[in-house]
Design a protein around this motif. Structure first.
Motif, PDB file in Angstrom:
ATOM      1  N   CYS A  11       0.844  -1.197   0.000  1.00 51.80           N
ATOM      2  CA  CYS A  11       0.000   0.000   0.000  1.00 51.80           C
ATOM      3  C   CYS A  11       0.880   1.249   0.000  1.00 51.80           C
ATOM      4  CB  CYS A  11      -0.906   0.008   1.227  1.00 51.80           C
ATOM      5  SG  CYS A  11      -0.032   0.145   2.805  1.00 51.80           S
ATOM      6  N   PRO A  22       1.777   5.399   4.626  1.00 48.97           N
ATOM      7  CA  PRO A  22       1.028   6.347   5.447  1.00 48.97           C
ATOM      8  C   PRO A  22       1.965   7.152   6.347  1.00 48.97           C
ATOM      9  CG  PRO A  22       0.861   4.170   6.400  1.00 48.97           C
ATOM     10  CD  PRO A  22       1.689   4.027   5.147  1.00 48.97           C
ATOM     11  N   SER A  61       0.397  10.662  12.541  1.00 49.01           N
ATOM     12  CA  SER A  61      -0.069  11.961  13.013  1.00 49.01           C
ATOM     13  C   SER A  61       0.654  12.331  14.305  1.00 49.01           C
ATOM     14  CB  SER A  61      -1.572  11.926  13.260  1.00 49.01           C
ATOM     15  OG  SER A  61      -1.857  11.144  14.412  1.00 49.01           O
ATOM     16  N   CYS A  71      -5.356   1.423   8.466  1.00 50.64           N
ATOM     17  CA  CYS A  71      -5.414   2.803   8.008  1.00 50.64           C
ATOM     18  C   CYS A  71      -5.869   2.879   6.544  1.00 50.64           C
ATOM     19  CB  CYS A  71      -4.035   3.453   8.169  1.00 50.64           C
ATOM     20  SG  CYS A  71      -3.960   5.149   7.594  1.00 50.64           S
ATOM     21  N   GLU A  72      -6.904   3.677   6.282  1.00 51.92           N
ATOM     22  CA  GLU A  72      -7.412   3.857   4.918  1.00 51.92           C
ATOM     23  C   GLU A  72      -7.302   5.302   4.436  1.00 51.92           C
ATOM     24  OE1 GLU A  72     -11.387   2.464   5.029  1.00 51.92           O
ATOM     25  OE2 GLU A  72     -10.842   0.336   5.162  1.00 51.92           O
ATOM     26  N   THR A  73      -6.881   6.206   5.332  1.00 52.47           N
ATOM     27  CA  THR A  73      -6.856   7.632   4.991  1.00 52.47           C
ATOM     28  C   THR A  73      -5.464   8.145   4.645  1.00 52.47           C
ATOM     29  OG1 THR A  73      -6.531   8.245   7.320  1.00 52.47           O
ATOM     30  CG2 THR A  73      -8.814   8.019   6.529  1.00 52.47           C
ATOM     31  N   GLY A  74      -4.436   7.299   4.833  1.00 54.74           N
ATOM     32  CA  GLY A  74      -3.069   7.743   4.577  1.00 54.74           C
ATOM     33  C   GLY A  74      -2.417   8.374   5.783  1.00 54.74           C
ATOM     34  N   VAL A  75      -3.151   8.509   6.893  1.00 58.46           N
ATOM     35  CA  VAL A  75      -2.604   9.077   8.134  1.00 58.46           C
ATOM     36  C   VAL A  75      -2.973   8.145   9.285  1.00 58.46           C
ATOM     37  CG1 VAL A  75      -2.558  11.029   9.717  1.00 58.46           C
ATOM     38  CG2 VAL A  75      -2.821  11.427   7.256  1.00 58.46           C
ATOM     39  N   GLU A  89      -3.742   7.451  12.917  1.00 59.99           N
ATOM     40  CA  GLU A  89      -4.223   8.198  14.084  1.00 59.99           C
ATOM     41  C   GLU A  89      -4.191   7.289  15.319  1.00 59.99           C
ATOM     42  OE1 GLU A  89      -4.738  11.274  14.051  1.00 59.99           O
ATOM     43  OE2 GLU A  89      -5.098  11.799  11.944  1.00 59.99           O
ATOM     44  N   HIS A 142      -5.964   3.939  15.358  1.00 62.04           N
ATOM     45  CA  HIS A 142      -5.400   2.795  14.643  1.00 62.04           C
ATOM     46  C   HIS A 142      -4.422   1.996  15.493  1.00 62.04           C
ATOM     47  CE1 HIS A 142      -6.240   5.544  11.027  1.00 62.04           C
ATOM     48  NE2 HIS A 142      -7.146   4.588  11.002  1.00 62.04           N
TER      49      HIS A 142
END
Length: 520
Positions: free
Chosen positions: A404, A407, A410, A440-444, A446, A449
């Protein structure tokens, strides 16, 4: 009984030896010629008794060209077979050997389980029964070279097959093909396979990520100790990477090209630990293999044995290990003869061995034998100054494995990791971040996660309510830090210089938390 006859390599010597045994009424079941220059004859004489050997030995040593006779535990072919079985059984992927008619010759346990048969039922099975749409012998003839990643369908599952052709003698033409060794890799786990290969390639000191000064200092010490051919004792909590450090020391030593074997002494019954480490002689106990078993020490000859959780060893095993450290000798379970080996011993423990010595639970003489060189691996909570770099390293590796996009972490996630106590140390951090990357699906990444258990908080967080949000928790930690440091730096300007932030920032925070003396 098995005998090794050290002798001259001359015509007729085997006939003379066997004739003498026949005169004594002793039947030879099997014989082999071995030694570096064919200067040894091995004989399997099942009916020979100890008393008979004592009578026979002087007569055998009078045969022209015979230099000595002694008992051995294994014939050369038996040893080779045991080593091969040990190697194959250690492989998690199915491995099969086939002939050029498409029949199975041998297979490891993983392959037999896949085919749904016992290992002893494998020889002679037709591969067409399992791969009716693929003519593997024809694939082997057509390529006459190694084939990697051939996609096949077996038992309703897809595999990638690596095929290594076998040739008779030293020829490499199609006519000399004798078969092939086929290794199957699950197509669903091919990414994991690549990752495992990468991990195996990076297994020396270069695989140790020196993210903090303490870890860098440890690696510097280890590099200096690695070439010293003496026992090494590694102290450290669970998950700190003691085996990784031991392997790195092995690879950086003169034994680096020899085997490295590991045994975890914790949780193994005494009898199992003894046979795993020292092996056993043929027929040593009920259920034992008739040919015996090689222990890890013999499989490691010339290399390094790593004994994890050595403090869990039973008194009997401690005594056998001490004897081996003293003179390099030991006896297999059920054996009469001594075996002598050159093996470096590296041990690890998370216990206080000196305290165990004081309690009579660990031999003091063994402790001093093991503690010639020592290294102490710090826990992750003492290396949090490097956790951001270490976390980035694991995130990058996880993203490569999963395939993937990389990521980012944060600030809140980094703060969560920096405030956590990490009872599982580096291993726990790696596992948590691998899971976080997969979630993680948003690229960040948090804090949500990071699946971190809240139990077992260290004393440093005593009295802090961990049930609130991350901002609430960090705010309480911040308040305590400022309240603790303010008496030593009783102005916002002094405190700002101490903490390396602006005067305005400290003044605002002192006001927010009601800490007296917030004026500049």
């Amino acid at each position: 009984m098995r005998l090794r006859v050290h002798c001259q390599n001359r015509v007729g010597i085997l006939r003379d030896i066997v004739a003498l045994l026949a005169d004594y009424g002793v039947n030879v079941a099997r014989g082999e010629v071995g030694g570096e220059h064919g200067n040894a004859i091995y004989l399997h004489v099942p009916q020979l008794l100890h008393a008979q050997l004592a009578t026979l030995k002087p007569s055998l040593e009078q045969v022209s060209g015979v230099f000595g006779v002694r008992r051995v535990s294994l014939m050369p072919s038996e040893r080779h077979q045991l080593e091969l079985e040990a190697l194959l059984s250690s492989l998690s992927d199915p491995v099969m050997s086939i002939d050029m008619e498409g029949h199975l010759v041998a297979a490891n346990r993983a392959a037999s389980q896949l085919l749904g048969v016992r290992v002893d039922e494998v020889p002679g099975l037709s591969l067409n029964r399992y791969l009716p749409e693929l003519d593997l012998p024809e694939v082997i003839r057509r390529n006459n070279a190694r084939v990697n990643g051939l996609r096949i369908r077996l038992k309703d599952a897809t595999y990638l097959a690596d095929i290594a052709p076998l040739h008779r003698e030293h020829h490499d033409d199609v006519a000399s093909l004798a078969g092939a060794v086929v290794t199957l890799h699950s197509a669903d786990r091919i990414g994991e396979r690549i990752y495992q290969v990468q991990r195996q390639e990076m297994r020396g000191f270069e695989a140790m990520f020196a993210a903090s000064p303490r870890l860098a200092s440890l690696i510097h010490e280890a590099r200096r100790m690695a070439p010293l051919d003496a026992p090494l004792l590694i102290f450290g909590e669970t998950g700190t990477g003691k085996e990784v450090l031991a392997r790195a020391c092995h690879l950086a030593s003169q034994r680096g090209q020899a085997p490295f074997m590991a045994l975890n002494c914790a949780g193994l019954p005494e009898s199992m630990a003894e046979t795993e480490l020292f092996g056993y002689a043929p027929g040593a106990f009920d259920g034992a293999r008739p040919e015996g078993k090689l222990g890890l020490l013999e499989l490691t000859a010339g290399g390094t044995i790593f004994l994890d959780e050595v403090g869990e060893m039973s008194p009997r095993l401690q005594a056998k290990l001490l004897r081996f450290l003293q003179d390099g000798g030991f006896r297999r379970v059920g054996a009469d003869d001594e075996t002598y080996l050159d093996v470096r011993v590296i041990c690890a423990t998370q216990q206080d061995l000196l305290a165990l010595c004081g309690q009579g639970l660990f031999r003091q003489d063994l402790y001093h034998r093991l503690n010639v060189l020592s290294l102490s691996v710090p826990p992750l909570r003492d290396c949090l100054d490097g956790i951001e770099a270490l976390a980035g390293h694991f995130v990058d590796r996880a993203a490569r494995q999963i395939g993937c996009a990389l990521p980012t972490l944060s600030p809140a996630a980094l703060a969560r990791m920096a405030s956590y106590h990490w009872p599982g140390n580096v291993r726990q951090l790696e596992n948590v971040l691998f899971q976080a990357v997969s979630l993680c699906e948003t690229g960040v990444i948090e804090p949500a996660h990071l699946r971190l258990p809240a139990s077992g908080a260290p004393a440093g967080l005593a009295g802090i309510d961990l049930d609130g949000s991350l901002n609430d928790i960090l705010g309480e930690v911040e308040r305590r830090v400022l309240a603790s440091l303010y008496p030593q730096h009783p102005s916002s300007r002094q405190l700002a210089r101490r903490l390396g932030v602006s005067h305005t920032t400290i003044a605002n925070k002192l006001n927010r938390y009601g800490i007296t003396g917030s004026e500049g």
